[in-house]
Scaffold this active site. Structure first.
Site, PDB file in Angstrom:
ATOM      1  CE1 TYR A   1       8.755 -17.714 -10.430  1.00 29.12           C
ATOM      2  CE2 TYR A   1      10.987 -16.382 -10.301  1.00 29.12           C
ATOM      3  CZ  TYR A   1       9.859 -17.700  -9.447  1.00 29.12           C
ATOM      4  OH  TYR A   1      10.106 -18.512  -8.430  1.00 29.12           O
TER       5      TYR A   1
ATOM      6  N   PRO B   1      -0.080 -15.788  10.388  1.00 32.87           N
ATOM      7  CG  PRO B   1       0.034 -14.593  12.101  1.00 32.87           C
ATOM      8  CD  PRO B   1      -0.255 -15.390  11.646  1.00 32.87           C
TER       9      PRO B   1
END
Ligand SMILES: NC(=O)c1ccc[n+]([C@@H]2O[C@H](COP(=O)([O-])OP(=O)(O)OC[C@H]3O[C@@H](n4cnc5c(N)ncnc54)[C@H](OP(=O)(O)O)[C@@H]3O)[C@@H](O)[C@H]2O)c1
Length: 279
Positions: free
Chosen positions: A39, A200
């Site tokens: 990250y 979605p």
């Protein structure tokens, strides 16, 4: 956490808020923070150490190794043992730890024999660099094969209210008492997964007041994101949600979700598929 720049790459656009969000975790008695060498890369681990070291004894920092980062949104699996070792040593250094409480193999690298990757994890546990070992995006068969090398403490697979592809793995973890860490618990930024059967983004549905999640949220005086997290916690006793956020307001909201007691009826409604019409 979401402490990096766009595409989980480079520094955060609001470093002060990222640090404040980490510090707020301790006030709220958060006891598990999930991060990874990749990250940033390195950005998230460095910020965690800067904000929270020395760590309270109750805090578990779970990190991961096994992915290279050539650029934003680019993730390259690399499970060569020498690369894994360099990654682990870097994580120990950045987090200022002598031992990592939970070290997770971010992905099993299909280009490297899995026994070599499992043997590496076994050896660093024996060396005392790692306390518990976890896996990510794995099948039941892979967990079982890894279990011949070490006790699998946790599994981190993609899972949320509207994406339950890994349900059989969750059921297995539940039976075996293995911690299940659902990533994308709020189904954000589902880059590249659009296609048949794609729902979605859950967070986008939050704006639609006609979904069952929105109606249920209204009754509890909660946000739909909180209901999605409360549902996860009701789903299994081994569930360890790690909602990602870059700000204190969402962090506070997400922690408060643990206090929402969903009724059995609402759990049944939320568990029905499909959850809602596409927004
Ligand atoms: N093992 C793996 O392969 C893997 C892959 C991806 C992620 N992960 C881990 O899983 C964690 C969670 O995943 P994620 O961050 O990608 O996805 P996520 O938790 O599903 O969603 C995070 C997104 O939701 C927003 N959000 C957070 N709380 C909210 C709230 N209360 N209301 C509305 N929006 C909210 C965040 O925006 P704000 O920043 O504005 O709050 C962020 O854009 C990561 O932090 C990482 O540790 C693991």
């Amino acid at each position: 956490m979401r402490l990096t720049g766009k595409g989980i790459f480079g520094p955060s656009s609001d470093r002060a808020e990222a640090i404040a969000t980490l510090c707020r975790c301790l006030d709220l008695e958060v006891n598990l923070i999930d991060t990874a060498e990749s990250y940033g890369p390195h950005v998230s681990e460095e910020l965690i150490a800067e904000a929270l070291f020395p760590y309270p004894a109750t805090l578990v920092i779970a990190t991961k190794g096994g992915l290279d980062r050539p650029g934003p949104d680019q993730w390259v699996t690399n499970g060569r043992p020498e690369r894994l070792r360099a990654g682990l040593d870097g994580s120990l250094r950045r987090l200022k730890l002598e031992r990592i409480d939970l070290y997770q193999l971010h992905r099993i690298d299909p280009a490297v024999p899995e026994e070599e990757q499992f043997a590496f994890l076994q050896s660093v546990q024996r060396e005392g660099k790692v306390r518990h070992i976890g896996l990510s995006e794995v099948s039941v068969a892979q967990i079982q094969r890894a279990g011949k090398f070490f006790e699998v403490a946790s599994v981190q697979n993609r899972y949320n209210l509207v994406d339950r592809e890994w349900e059989p793995v969750l059921d297995y973890c539940d039976r075996e008492g293995i911690g299940f860490i659902p990533w994308f618990p709020l189904q954000a930024g589902d880059v590249g997964r659009e296609g048949p059967g794609y729902y979605p983004r859950l967070v986008r549905q939050f704006a639609n007041r006609n979904t069952s999640i929105a109606r249920i949220a209204k009754r509890y005086g909660a946000t739909p994101a909180q209901i999605a997290l409360a549902w996860l916690l009701r789903r299994s006793a081994v569930m360890l949600p790690i909602p990602g956020t870059s700000n204190r307001r969402h962090l506070e909201e997400n922690v408060a979700a643990a206090g929402i007691e969903l009724s059995r009826e609402d759990v049944v409604t939320l568990s029905q598929k499909p959850l809602a019409d596409p927004a």
